[in-house]
Design an enzyme around this catalytic site. Sequence first.
Site, PDB file in Angstrom:
ATOM      1  N   LYS A   1       0.437  -1.451  -0.154  1.00  0.00           N
ATOM      2  CA  LYS A   1       0.108  -0.447  -0.027  1.00  0.00           C
ATOM      3  C   LYS A   1       0.340   1.413  -0.084  1.00  0.00           C
ATOM      4  O   LYS A   1       2.505   1.223   0.149  1.00  0.00           O
ATOM      5  CB  LYS A   1      -0.655   0.012   0.949  1.00  0.00           C
ATOM      6  CG  LYS A   1      -1.835  -1.280   1.522  1.00  0.00           C
ATOM      7  CD  LYS A   1      -2.710  -1.258   2.821  1.00  0.00           C
ATOM      8  CE  LYS A   1      -4.471  -2.063   2.753  1.00  0.00           C
ATOM      9  NZ  LYS A   1      -4.826  -2.019   1.820  1.00  0.00           N
TER      10      LYS A   1
ATOM     11  N   ARG B   1     -10.421 -11.586   2.269  1.00  0.00           N
ATOM     12  CA  ARG B   1     -11.345 -12.679   1.362  1.00  0.00           C
ATOM     13  C   ARG B   1     -10.110 -13.924   1.907  1.00  0.00           C
ATOM     14  O   ARG B   1     -11.069 -15.139   2.244  1.00  0.00           O
ATOM     15  CB  ARG B   1     -11.746 -12.366   0.473  1.00  0.00           C
ATOM     16  CG  ARG B   1     -10.507 -12.382  -0.764  1.00  0.00           C
ATOM     17  CD  ARG B   1     -10.762 -11.664  -1.955  1.00  0.00           C
ATOM     18  NE  ARG B   1     -11.053 -10.131  -1.377  1.00  0.00           N
ATOM     19  CZ  ARG B   1     -11.174  -9.218  -2.937  1.00  0.00           C
ATOM     20  NH1 ARG B   1     -11.711  -9.377  -4.276  1.00  0.00           N
ATOM     21  NH2 ARG B   1     -11.527  -8.010  -1.833  1.00  0.00           N
TER      22      ARG B   1
END
Length: 457
Positions: free
Chosen positions: A237, A311
């Site tokens: 990120k 996920r």
Amino acid sequence: MSHPAYAAPDTPALPLHLVDAAGFSAWRAARPAAIGAWLDAQGFDGAAGSFALLPGDTGAAGAVLGVGDRLDPYAYAHAPTALPAGAWTPAAELPAAEQAALQLGWGLGSYRFTRYRKAKGAQAQLRLPALDAETLAVLQAVERVRDWVNTPTQDMGPDQLEAEARALAQAHGAQVEVFAGQALLEHNFPAIHAVGRASHRAPRLIALRWGHEHTGRPHLALVGKGVCFDTGGLDLKPADGMRNMKKDMGGAAHALALAGLVMARQLPVRLTVLVPAVENAVGPDALRPGEIIATRKGLSVEVDNTDAEGRLILCDALAYAAEQQPGLVLDFATLTGAARIALGPDLPALFANDDAVAEAWLAAGRQTHDPVWRMPLWRPYLRYLHSNVADIANAGSRMAGAVTAALYLERFLPENLPWAHLDTYAWNDNSRPGRPAGGEALGLRSAWAMLRARYAG
């Protein structure tokens, strides 16, 4: 039963008048002319979020608080910081629902995170004839979420999250089982292990079970994403995107706090809570883009992006939850930026494969002023998760990012199992009355109201 936001019943307190814009004129007309002139001089008109002190011979003789919707807790949340320190009590008896909203709003507005610095200045306290036990339990659940999310990763890694789950279990007579490190592979949780293997802190699956001796009760499963810090992995990120990633365990915080409510209020269910807890770190053994990993369900997953890690850990936990044959599964996750782009920070995105569950949660959100917004499980968008070499990819197109994330999770549950997924922000970017900047419970109160209606009538 006590809380620092509330004064003991025998504490001397000043009267607090609660008015709204519609009823202000009638209330003002019933006051002495001098009081009306005093309020006029201050420009007080009963607008929501306003207040005015009422004069007495030796100082304030009371106060008037402008509120909006009297059943909205946030209508009262400005009071603890607006009013002078000391105890305040409603000047007139309130209906039970309004008093509960006042109690909760006052508590929400009183919250301060003080683990690393002392609070500055005393706040006003609310005195009520008696505190409503359920309202207090709901407030404490919200405070747990805020405290856990606000705590930086140095003190809230996978091991500390496990410790919080164990403390909660001990308080309510629940049992905890943990699969950590190599045990994840030995017990077939390969996706959880893959995401967390690069960290010096061992990844783990935390399983809390309560009420299972009551075999005739309905079985509820709660699952929470516990990424205690998310660098993005090798798909790193940028700095501004990483700054607040201590909050990426916000889903776990919601699931555990909701479990605390279920147990404290003795909801007649058998409860299973599953928290996959990891740190998505960069290191020599970090998960790489293009890798194909195994999952508990047996589906192979191509890693399109290591920053779509939530996920991956949830899919193993959801598959395990389904094996326990619950009647309902709820999962909570700070899963996608796409949900924030679609709905902003205040509205969690709700996905559900069962219309009745979705409608019940939406209705509970309206009732509690803790809204959620239903989003579609538009299954044609599964094409965005296509992989040429595995059963499914963990990411793909930038299109419909929150929808495709939910569709990915749905693949790991049987079709006939009622399930709802909440993509929640778990954060306030700035401070508003009752909503301090930092960690936040979004969708927690409405989830509790929905479960209470479902299982306790």
